[in-house]
Design an enzyme around this catalytic site. Structure first.
Site, PDB file in Angstrom:
ATOM      1  N   CYS A   1     -10.827 -45.064  91.663  1.00  9.11           N
ATOM      2  CA  CYS A   1     -10.663 -45.696  92.929  1.00  9.11           C
ATOM      3  C   CYS A   1     -11.809 -45.141  93.906  1.00  9.11           C
ATOM      4  O   CYS A   1     -12.648 -45.818  94.445  1.00  9.11           O
ATOM      5  CB  CYS A   1      -9.480 -46.026  93.545  1.00  9.11           C
ATOM      6  SG  CYS A   1      -8.401 -44.693  93.262  1.00  9.11           S
TER       7      CYS A   1
ATOM      8  N   GLN B   1      -6.312 -40.675 100.920  1.00 14.36           N
ATOM      9  CA  GLN B   1      -6.124 -41.432  99.984  1.00 14.36           C
ATOM     10  C   GLN B   1      -4.812 -42.284  99.986  1.00 14.36           C
ATOM     11  O   GLN B   1      -3.905 -41.415 100.267  1.00 14.36           O
ATOM     12  CB  GLN B   1      -6.346 -41.001  98.396  1.00 14.36           C
ATOM     13  CG  GLN B   1      -7.613 -40.601  97.885  1.00 14.36           C
ATOM     14  CD  GLN B   1      -7.785 -40.158  96.591  1.00 14.36           C
ATOM     15  OE1 GLN B   1      -8.597 -38.936  96.382  1.00 14.36           O
ATOM     16  NE2 GLN B   1      -7.323 -40.772  95.655  1.00 14.36           N
TER      17      GLN B   1
ATOM     18  N   HIS C   1      -8.111 -46.507 100.599  1.00 14.73           N
ATOM     19  CA  HIS C   1      -8.659 -45.257 100.599  1.00 14.73           C
ATOM     20  C   HIS C   1      -9.696 -44.949 101.645  1.00 14.73           C
ATOM     21  O   HIS C   1     -10.806 -45.692 101.656  1.00 14.73           O
ATOM     22  CB  HIS C   1      -9.319 -44.755  99.158  1.00 14.73           C
ATOM     23  CG  HIS C   1      -8.291 -44.746  98.099  1.00 14.73           C
ATOM     24  ND1 HIS C   1      -7.026 -44.615  98.329  1.00 14.73           N
ATOM     25  CD2 HIS C   1      -8.122 -44.529  96.779  1.00 14.73           C
ATOM     26  CE1 HIS C   1      -6.370 -44.411  97.323  1.00 14.73           C
ATOM     27  NE2 HIS C   1      -6.981 -44.543  96.138  1.00 14.73           N
TER      28      HIS C   1
END
Length: 367
Positions: free
Chosen positions: A135, A162, A274
Site C-alpha cells: 500500500c 501508516q 497512509h
C-alpha cells in the site's frame, strides 16, 4: 463475457472492491461467480444483478472453470490454492491482493497509471498473474510518479505514518476501542473545566501502561501513541514493510538499475489513510514549479497541494483524503542539504489506490 470468480469479497479490501465495481458498473461486463471458504451453499450477493449460491473456494474443479480469479482472501489461501491450480493446467488470469506472489518472476505488480507499459508487455508475453502492490509503495508512486517517469530520482528516504487499516479490520476496531477506553477513563474530568490537564494526562498514561487496554491485534497500545515497527523483523535490521519499499518500487517500474528506497515505517492512529514524508535526492536541480508540473501531469489522481500552511492543513491530511481516490502531494520545497534535495509529503487511502483500485482496473483490462 468472461467468467470471473471472487474470493474474499466480504473482507475489508474485498468490500471496497465490490463497492467500486458497483460504482463503475464493472459487473455489466462479466459473469461473476462468488466463492466462500466457510459459507458455501448460501445465497450469493447480487452485485452483478444475478442470483445464485456461494461456491466452495477450495473446489479446484469449480475454480478451473473460471477465466479470471480475483482474490482478497489473503496469503494463506493463495499459498494453498494457486500452486494446485497452476499445476492442474489452469491457464486463467489470477488477480490477487495478497503479497505472496508479488516478487515471483511470472507475476506483475499492478499499478496501471504508473506501469501500464509493464502490464502491457506482460500480457503480450503470456503473463497471467497480476498482484496488487504494497500500500505505501503504490501510494508513493501515485503521488510521486511524475518524478520517476522522468528519471529524476536518485534515491528516496521515507518515514511513513501508516493507518490501522493496513493491519486489517480487527486492527481498526481495536484502535477505536482503545480510544474509547481512554476517553471513558477521564470523561468526567474532561467535562470539568477546572480539572488539571496534567492530572488527566497522568490517568491516561497510567491506563495506557497498565496492560488493561485491548492489544490482541497490535500487541501494544496505539491510541495516544505510535508503533515504530510494521511487519516482521529482518536480519539486516529492517522491518519487512521497509524492505518492500525498494523491492516493490523497482519491480513495479521494471528499472534497469536499482533506485534505492529506504526509511522507517510507523503505525499511527489514523484509520485508513497512509501518510508519508519523503526526502528525495534528485539527479539534477529541478525548480519547484517544474516539479509541481511534472507531478500534477502524471495521472488524474495526483494533486499538488501548495506549500502553504492553511491549504496544507485543509487538504493534506487523512481526514481530508479518506474515501477518495485523490493522492495529494505537498510540502514540496528544496532542503538545506542542496538544490537536488527535495521534500514531499503524501497522503492516500490505503483501501483504494493502496489495495482495491489496482485490482479493479486490472480486471477491467482483462474483461
Amino acid at each position: 463475457m468472461k467468467n470471473v470468480g471472487f474470493i474474499g469479497w466480504r473482507g475489508m479490501v474485498g468490500s471496497v472492491l465490490m463497492q467500486r465495481m458497483v460504482e463503475e458498473r464493472d459487473f455489466d461486463a462479466i459473469r461473476p461467480v462468488f466463492f466462500s471458504t466457510s459459507q458455501l451453499g448460501q445465497a450469493a450477493p447480487s452485485f452483478g444483478g444475478t442470483t445464485g449460491t456461494l461456491q466452495d473456494a477450495f473446489d479446484l474443479e469449480a475454480l478451473k472453470a473460471l477465466d479470471i480469479i480475483v482474490t482478497c482472501q489473503g496469503g494463506d489461501y493463495t499459498n494453498e490454492i494457486y500452486p494446485k491450480l497452476r499445476e492442474s493446467g489452469w491457464q486463467g488470469y489470477w488477480i490477487d491482493a495478497a503479497s505472496s506472489l508479488r516478487m515471483k518472476d511470472d507475476a506483475i505488480i499492478i499499478l496501471d497509471p504508473v506501469n501500464q507499459d509493464v502490464i502491457t508487455d506482460g500480457l503480450n508475453n503470456g503473463i497471467r498473474t497480476f498482484v496488487g502492490g504494497n500500500c505505501t509503495v503504490s501510494l508513493m508512486l501515485m503521488s510521486l510518479g511524475g518524478l520517476f517517469a522522468n528519471d529524476l530520482v536518485d534515491w528516496v528516504s521515507v518515514a511513513t505514518y501508516q493507518a490501522a487499516s493496513g493491519g486489517g479490520a480487527r486492527h481498526m476496531r481495536e484502535l477505536l476501542t482503545q480510544m474509547g477506553h481512554l476517553y471513558g477513563h477521564v470523561a468526567d474530568e474532561l467535562a470539568t473545566p477546572s480539572s488539571a490537564i496534567l492530572d488527566i494526562e497522568r490517568k491516561v498514561t497510567t491506563l495506557t501502561r497498565s496492560g488493561e487496554l485491548p492489544v490482541d491485534n497490535f500487541g501494544v497500545p496505539l491510541a495516544g501513541s505510535l508503533i515504530p515497527w510494521i511487519d516482521k523483523q529482518l536480519d539486516n535490521g529492517q522491518s519487512r514493510e521497509e524492505w518492500k519499499g525498494q523491492a516493490e518500487t523497482n519491480k513495479i517500474l521494471n528499472t534497469s538499475s536499482v533506485i534505492p528506497v529506504d526509511g522507517l515505517c510507523v503505525r499511527v492512529g489514523a484509520l485508513r489513510c497512509h501518510s508519508q514524508a519523503f526526502t528525495i535526492k534528485l539527479k539534477k536541480d529541478v525548480s519547484i514549479p517544474t516539479v509541481e508540473e511534472l507531478l500534477a501531469a502524471h495521472n488524474p489522481w495526483a494533486k499538488v497541494v501548495p506549500n502553504d500552511r492553511e491549504i496544507t492543513m485543509r487538504e493534506l491530511t487523512p481526514a481530508a483524503v479518506t474515501g477518495t481516490l485523490t493522492t495529494p502531494v505537498g510540502r514540496l520545497r528544496k532542503l538545506n542539504m542542496g538544490p537536488e534535495f527535495l521534500s514531499a509529503f503524501t497522503v492516500g487511502d490505503q483501501l483504494l489506490w493502496g489495495a482495491a483500485e489496482p485490482l479493479r482496473r486490472m480486471l477491467r483490462q482483462l474483461a
